[in-house]
Scaffold this motif. Structure first.
Motif, PDB file in Angstrom:
ATOM      1  N   SER A  62       0.834  -1.203   0.000  1.00  0.00           N
ATOM      2  CA  SER A  62       0.000   0.000   0.000  1.00  0.00           C
ATOM      3  C   SER A  62       0.865   1.248   0.000  1.00  0.00           C
ATOM      4  N   HIS A  63       0.246   2.380  -0.347  1.00  0.00           N
ATOM      5  CA  HIS A  63       0.948   3.664  -0.417  1.00  0.00           C
ATOM      6  C   HIS A  63       0.148   4.694   0.376  1.00  0.00           C
ATOM      7  N   PRO A  64       0.848   5.577   1.128  1.00  0.00           N
ATOM      8  CA  PRO A  64       0.135   6.594   1.912  1.00  0.00           C
ATOM      9  C   PRO A  64      -0.777   7.484   1.061  1.00  0.00           C
ATOM     10  N   GLU A  65      -0.349   7.765  -0.165  1.00  0.00           N
ATOM     11  CA  GLU A  65      -1.154   8.573  -1.090  1.00  0.00           C
ATOM     12  C   GLU A  65      -1.182   7.855  -2.448  1.00  0.00           C
ATOM     13  N   PRO A  66      -2.105   6.899  -2.601  1.00  0.00           N
ATOM     14  CA  PRO A  66      -2.093   6.027  -3.791  1.00  0.00           C
ATOM     15  C   PRO A  66      -2.067   6.775  -5.128  1.00  0.00           C
ATOM     16  N   ASP A  67      -2.720   7.933  -5.195  1.00  0.00           N
ATOM     17  CA  ASP A  67      -2.761   8.675  -6.460  1.00  0.00           C
ATOM     18  C   ASP A  67      -1.393   9.233  -6.853  1.00  0.00           C
ATOM     19  N   LYS A  68      -0.492   9.317  -5.865  1.00  0.00           N
ATOM     20  CA  LYS A  68       0.846   9.859  -6.146  1.00  0.00           C
ATOM     21  C   LYS A  68       1.886   8.748  -6.273  1.00  0.00           C
ATOM     22  N   ALA A  69       1.464   7.506  -6.145  1.00  0.00           N
ATOM     23  CA  ALA A  69       2.408   6.383  -6.141  1.00  0.00           C
ATOM     24  C   ALA A  69       2.994   6.139  -7.521  1.00  0.00           C
ATOM     25  N   ALA A  70       4.281   5.822  -7.546  1.00  0.00           N
ATOM     26  CA  ALA A  70       4.919   5.405  -8.803  1.00  0.00           C
ATOM     27  C   ALA A  70       4.311   4.093  -9.253  1.00  0.00           C
ATOM     28  N   ARG A  71       4.196   3.922 -10.564  1.00  0.00           N
ATOM     29  CA  ARG A  71       3.635   2.686 -11.124  1.00  0.00           C
ATOM     30  C   ARG A  71       4.674   1.995 -12.005  1.00  0.00           C
ATOM     31  N   LEU A  72       4.601   0.641 -11.992  1.00  0.00           N
ATOM     32  CA  LEU A  72       5.480  -0.153 -12.854  1.00  0.00           C
ATOM     33  C   LEU A  72       4.887  -0.295 -14.241  1.00  0.00           C
ATOM     34  N   SER A  73       3.552  -0.481 -14.279  1.00  0.00           N
ATOM     35  CA  SER A  73       2.868  -0.749 -15.541  1.00  0.00           C
ATOM     36  C   SER A  73       1.395  -0.430 -15.360  1.00  0.00           C
ATOM     37  N   SER A  74       0.600  -0.734 -16.375  1.00  0.00           N
ATOM     38  CA  SER A  74      -0.846  -0.518 -16.297  1.00  0.00           C
ATOM     39  C   SER A  74      -1.584  -1.704 -15.686  1.00  0.00           C
ATOM     40  N   SER A  75      -0.866  -2.724 -15.268  1.00  0.00           N
ATOM     41  CA  SER A  75      -1.512  -3.907 -14.705  1.00  0.00           C
ATOM     42  C   SER A  75      -2.297  -3.564 -13.445  1.00  0.00           C
ATOM     43  N   ALA A  76      -3.542  -4.063 -13.382  1.00  0.00           N
ATOM     44  CA  ALA A  76      -4.356  -3.869 -12.186  1.00  0.00           C
ATOM     45  C   ALA A  76      -3.866  -4.755 -11.044  1.00  0.00           C
ATOM     46  N   LEU A  77      -3.078  -5.768 -11.379  1.00  0.00           N
ATOM     47  CA  LEU A  77      -2.641  -6.754 -10.396  1.00  0.00           C
ATOM     48  C   LEU A  77      -1.333  -6.352  -9.721  1.00  0.00           C
ATOM     49  N   LEU A  78      -0.331  -5.989 -10.522  1.00  0.00           N
ATOM     50  CA  LEU A  78       1.002  -5.695  -9.983  1.00  0.00           C
ATOM     51  C   LEU A  78       1.564  -4.373 -10.482  1.00  0.00           C
ATOM     52  N   GLY A  79       0.719  -3.547 -11.086  1.00  0.00           N
ATOM     53  CA  GLY A  79       1.236  -2.310 -11.658  1.00  0.00           C
ATOM     54  C   GLY A  79       1.490  -1.208 -10.658  1.00  0.00           C
ATOM     55  N   GLY A  80       0.748  -1.216  -9.553  1.00  0.00           N
ATOM     56  CA  GLY A  80       0.849  -0.126  -8.587  1.00  0.00           C
ATOM     57  C   GLY A  80       0.444  -0.576  -7.198  1.00  0.00           C
ATOM     58  N   PRO A  81       0.087   0.390  -6.327  1.00  0.00           N
ATOM     59  CA  PRO A  81      -0.217   0.049  -4.933  1.00  0.00           C
ATOM     60  C   PRO A  81      -1.534  -0.697  -4.780  1.00  0.00           C
ATOM     61  N   GLN A  82      -1.631  -1.455  -3.692  1.00  0.00           N
ATOM     62  CA  GLN A  82      -2.853  -2.192  -3.345  1.00  0.00           C
ATOM     63  C   GLN A  82      -3.091  -2.043  -1.846  1.00  0.00           C
ATOM     64  N   GLY A  83      -4.343  -1.925  -1.451  1.00  0.00           N
ATOM     65  CA  GLY A  83      -4.667  -1.921  -0.028  1.00  0.00           C
ATOM     66  C   GLY A  83      -4.524  -0.550   0.608  1.00  0.00           C
ATOM     67  N   ASP A  84      -4.647  -0.558   1.937  1.00  0.00           N
ATOM     68  CA  ASP A  84      -4.656   0.671   2.732  1.00  0.00           C
ATOM     69  C   ASP A  84      -3.547   0.591   3.783  1.00  0.00           C
ATOM     70  N   VAL A  85      -2.784   1.667   3.915  1.00  0.00           N
ATOM     71  CA  VAL A  85      -1.638   1.672   4.838  1.00  0.00           C
ATOM     72  C   VAL A  85      -2.062   1.309   6.263  1.00  0.00           C
ATOM     73  N   ALA A  86      -3.200   1.841   6.703  1.00  0.00           N
ATOM     74  CA  ALA A  86      -3.634   1.644   8.090  1.00  0.00           C
ATOM     75  C   ALA A  86      -4.007   0.196   8.391  1.00  0.00           C
ATOM     76  N   THR A  87      -4.503  -0.520   7.393  1.00  0.00           N
ATOM     77  CA  THR A  87      -5.037  -1.870   7.647  1.00  0.00           C
ATOM     78  C   THR A  87      -4.262  -2.986   6.946  1.00  0.00           C
ATOM     79  N   GLU A  88      -3.262  -2.627   6.131  1.00  0.00           N
ATOM     80  CA  GLU A  88      -2.613  -3.635   5.290  1.00  0.00           C
ATOM     81  C   GLU A  88      -2.070  -4.818   6.070  1.00  0.00           C
TER      82      GLU A  88
END
Length: 391
Positions: A62-88
């Motif tokens: 997870s990322h504290p600010e998902p909209d600002k997170a760097a992305r690897l690719s457009s994949s919905a699975l492994l392209g960017g952040p997943q989950g919530d920092v508080a509960t991950e």
């Protein structure tokens, strides 16, 4: 914009790892690179660094600010952040506790004979065909799909459907397509879970349906398991066959002594790099490692396949040796708290295949030059669309 190398680096043969990764590791250790999305990330290709960061609680999906997170690719699975920092962490621990009994080493050991008989059935079928035949279609794809379907409680007759959905979900280039496929697979799994509540069976989905009320969360996790449970193993069978065919001395050792199959499987797992996409992680705090400071919110990309070729850990890392001592376990299933729960299942399947295939077909060989094998393009996992063989 800083002039940084862009990952993934191009490779010719899918059995090789681009030299550029080794050069970057030697020159910089943990290196700043740019992803195909144009974002800056830290690239981890060293064995010790990868192991340390897998084990570091300050890194998460997870990322504290998902909209600002760097992305690897457009994949919905492994392209960017997943989950919530508080509960991950709590959510990960809860789900792992739920899934672990279904994939325990004891349960997988009980599956061993059954998986072996499934391999025998596939090889009996293959022997009746007139060569050349497509090993991918006759063995590599149907075996892991059948096993994961039986384990989860997914109808095998739906394999073409969820195989297509999985293919779209693994798309690295089209985010909308990948996300839509993920949601479609979750909806499919949610329907199955409802059915399991009414008509439970001896399978993982029935177990989970009794434990959890949150259909959406179960469906998402089960969809991920269905994807991972067949996609990666399919590719490892294909690649493992090609590695053994490219190293006839090692193949002959295995034919002479099928008891070498477990070692062969570990070496296949170490050597096979099914993807140069990498695993994204995000720093939840500042981390000092290898003379670098990874700042909170920065992305870290761990490339296990490249770390498995770290010459500081493995002598002659690009040499395929099925008798290689297992002193430093490879990182193909991760390490530490996120070690893959399906590792025992993958090993059972791969050992069943490689203890039998070349015993049954000692003259097995490719029907076309390797460079002519059709690849599956634009997906997280590199692989082959077909694997024509003769014998």
């Amino acid at each position: 914009m800083r002039n940084l190398p862009t990952i993934p680096f191009e490779r010719g043969s899918l059995l090789d790892v681009p030299e550029a990764y080794r050069n970057l590791r030697a020159e910089e250790g943990i290196a700043k690179v740019r992803t195909r999305m144009g974002d800056e990330v830290w690239l981890v290709t060293g064995y010790e660094d990868a192991r340390s960061l897998f084990n570091d609680p300050r890194l998460g999906r997870s990322h504290p600010e998902p909209d600002k997170a760097a992305r690897l690719s457009s994949s919905a699975l492994l392209g960017g952040p997943q989950g919530d920092v508080a509960t991950e962490k709590a959510e990960h621990d809860r789900m792992r506790k739920l899934f672990m009994p279904s994939f325990s080493a004891r349960r997988m050991k009980a599956l061993r004979d059954h998986v072996g008989s499934l391999v025998d059935e596939r090889l009996d079928h293959l022997a009746k065909l007139t060569p050349p035949a497509d090993l991918h279609a006759e063995l590599s794809f149907p075996l892991p799909v059948l096993v994961i379907c039986q384990l989860l409680g997914v109808p095998y007759e739906d394999r073409e459907y969820f195989g297509g959905v999985s293919s779209r979900m693994g798309d690295m280039l089209d985010m909308e397509k990948s996300q839509a496929a993920r949601e479609e697979l979750s909806a499919y799994m949610a329907g199955l879970i409802e059915r399991k509540r009414r008509e439970p069976g001896e399978d993982v989905l029935s177990d989970l349906a009794n434990e959890l009320d949150d259909n959406g969360r179960i469906a998402e996790l089960a969809g991920g398991l269905l994807f991972a449970g067949h996609e990666t193993t399919v590719n490892r069978i294909d690649f493992g066959v090609l590695l053994l065919l490219a190293n006839p001395g090692q193949r002959d050792l295995l034919i002479a002594d099928p008891a070498l199959a477990p070692g062969a499987v570990e070496e296949i797992l170490r050597m096979v790099v099914t993807s140069l996409h990498g695993l994204p992680r995000y720093a939840h705090e500042d981390i000092e490692i290898g003379g670098r400071t990874i700042r909170t919110g920065e992305a870290v990309v761990i490339l296990t396949g490249v770390a498995n070729r770290d010459e500081r850990i493995y002598p002659d890392p690009d040499v395929f040796d099925i008798r290689r001592p297992q002193t430093d376990p490879h990182l193909s299933f991760g390490y530490g708290p996120r070690f893959c729960i399906g590792a025992s299942l993958a090993r059972v399947e791969l050992e069943a295949v490689f203890s039998r295939l070349f015993q049954r077909f000692p003259t097995l060989r490719p029907a076309v030059p390797m460079e002519e094998l059709p690849r599956s393009e634009g997906r997280i996992a590199d692989g082959f669309a077909r694997l024509p063989v003769t014998w």
